[in-house]
Design an enzyme around this catalytic site. Sequence first.
Site, short mmCIF file in Angstrom:
data_model
loop_
_atom_site.label_atom_id
_atom_site.label_comp_id
_atom_site.label_asym_id
_atom_site.label_seq_id
_atom_site.Cartn_x
_atom_site.Cartn_y
_atom_site.Cartn_z
N LYS A 165 103.89 35.88 3.29
CA LYS A 165 104.89 36.71 3.49
C LYS A 165 104.86 37.32 4.90
O LYS A 165 103.99 37.92 5.32
CB LYS A 165 105.30 37.80 2.48
CG LYS A 165 105.70 37.22 1.09
CD LYS A 165 107.07 36.67 1.15
CE LYS A 165 108.37 37.39 1.49
NZ LYS A 165 108.51 38.15 0.25
N SER A 169 102.88 40.93 2.82
CA SER A 169 102.96 41.25 1.18
C SER A 169 101.35 41.39 0.80
O SER A 169 100.65 40.75 1.14
CB SER A 169 103.61 40.25 0.34
OG SER A 169 103.19 40.26 -1.05
N HIS A 219 133.06 37.01 6.29
CA HIS A 219 132.99 36.84 4.89
C HIS A 219 131.76 36.16 4.65
O HIS A 219 131.31 35.37 3.75
CB HIS A 219 133.84 35.86 4.31
CG HIS A 219 135.47 36.16 4.40
ND1 HIS A 219 136.00 37.29 3.83
CD2 HIS A 219 136.07 36.19 5.44
CE1 HIS A 219 137.04 37.55 4.10
NE2 HIS A 219 137.33 36.66 5.19
N GLU A 272 115.02 46.90 6.90
CA GLU A 272 115.22 47.38 5.60
C GLU A 272 115.37 48.86 5.58
O GLU A 272 115.76 49.45 4.85
CB GLU A 272 114.37 46.58 4.45
CG GLU A 272 114.62 45.04 4.46
CD GLU A 272 113.41 44.51 3.49
OE1 GLU A 272 113.32 44.85 2.46
OE2 GLU A 272 112.83 43.71 4.24
#
Length: 477
Positions: A291, A285, A164, A298
Amino acid sequence: MGGKGEGDGKGALWGGRFEGGMAPAMVPLNLSLDVDGRLWRQDLEGSRAWARALGQAEVLTADEVEALLVGLDRVEARLAEGFPSQVADEDIHSLVERLLGEEAGDVAGKLHTGRSRNDQVATDMRLWGMEALEGMSQGVQEVMASLLELAQRSVDLVIPGYTHLQQGQPVRAAHWVLSHYWPLTRDLERLAQAREAAAVLPLGCGALAGCPFPVDREVLRDELGFHTVSENSMDTVSDRDWMADALYAGAMVGSHLSRLGEDLILFASREFGLLRIPDGFSTGSSLMPQKRNPDVAELIRGKSGRFTGNLVSLLTILKGLPTGYNRDLQEDKRLLFDTVDQLGLILPAVAGTLRGAEWNPSRANELLSEELLATDLADYLVRRGVPFRTSHEVVGRLVALSEKEGVPLSQLPLERYQAIHPTFDESVRDVFRWESSVEARKAPGGTARAAVEAQLAQARETLEAWKVGHRGNVAGD
Ligand code: ARG
């Protein structure tokens, strides 16, 4: 390479009964060369085998067969030089036949004897698919090898294990790594099964009713590398089951890599900070200079959705078709090509990411919360004869107490323990060592060093068996 016509059906493979050209709105809809053009090698391979089969069946003379084979070689040389972009041929079968006419003359018109584009396209796709499935299997094996490498250097490190997404019990980092390995072994089985399902020869089935000339389908099977000959011509021209198997296998690979990707994204975040994805697989970024994004993971997670979509698309196309070939089936190719192509991009990137991934051991240590040892505390009482249900309750109260007083479990005085259950003594302090917790789980499949080492050895052996083909070639070719 000159084209001919406007793709309007004039001079198409099937033009005889039609007057006038195809409606302009139908022309682009009817074209599939942009998708099926990549089947040209398979189309030539099947055509060569068919020419020989017609020769053996004495439908063609030896000279005619020879002329066709020389012509097909020339077509191959032309296509290998560069695939034509501005041609109006309907599909790859039409293109190859037209080029064959240019190279071999009138005899080209004899090649399609007893053959239909229905058994032809089924043959081409299966040939393509068998190779592609083998390639996917190799790519998956690369990822598995990189997981083994990472697991090898992760045996000593203990990290929180989650359910979880809440800390549950400590595990060796290698155990987490290997949890992503075994699903891929099941994928290899699925890919091999799909390949086996693909290895059934369609050629010789004609449009739907079979071939009226005495071609030897066994010889065709052998020549083209299929394992069996299909049994029913009507079934054969519309059977795309193997493709659904392949898309399912691909979707499962995608789903497994997506889960790995999700873990990597979390672990690479500042909040977890457990693992560093190598620079080569991270991006920055355009706006925020600090970043460092885990795009690789992803993209994998995102693309895996496409694989499921491709599977569902095929199943939807197949559902409700009447018996025999229907043009809807043309839509199958795009789906398989997409899954194979995208996995071809993903698999090397995952392998590279894992090879360069680095643990942050001090961060792992910070993350480990003592509550991860609550189960071990309960097991401590169990070992002293307390029923598990009681010890679960006792430890629950201790956890509540530690939370309430803001004192870590390991720092609570022994009297507090004993006040809740008299069985506790000084030895309870030994529970609060990460190593004791992981080492307690010695049963096969658990986190003890010996169990993890055994798992790693077994994993290596499994991959080795695939590499030398003991498992990959279910049909033994
Ligand atoms: N381009 C077609 C396909 O990919 C080839 C088969 C065409 N057959 C037909 N009867 N129109 O399915």
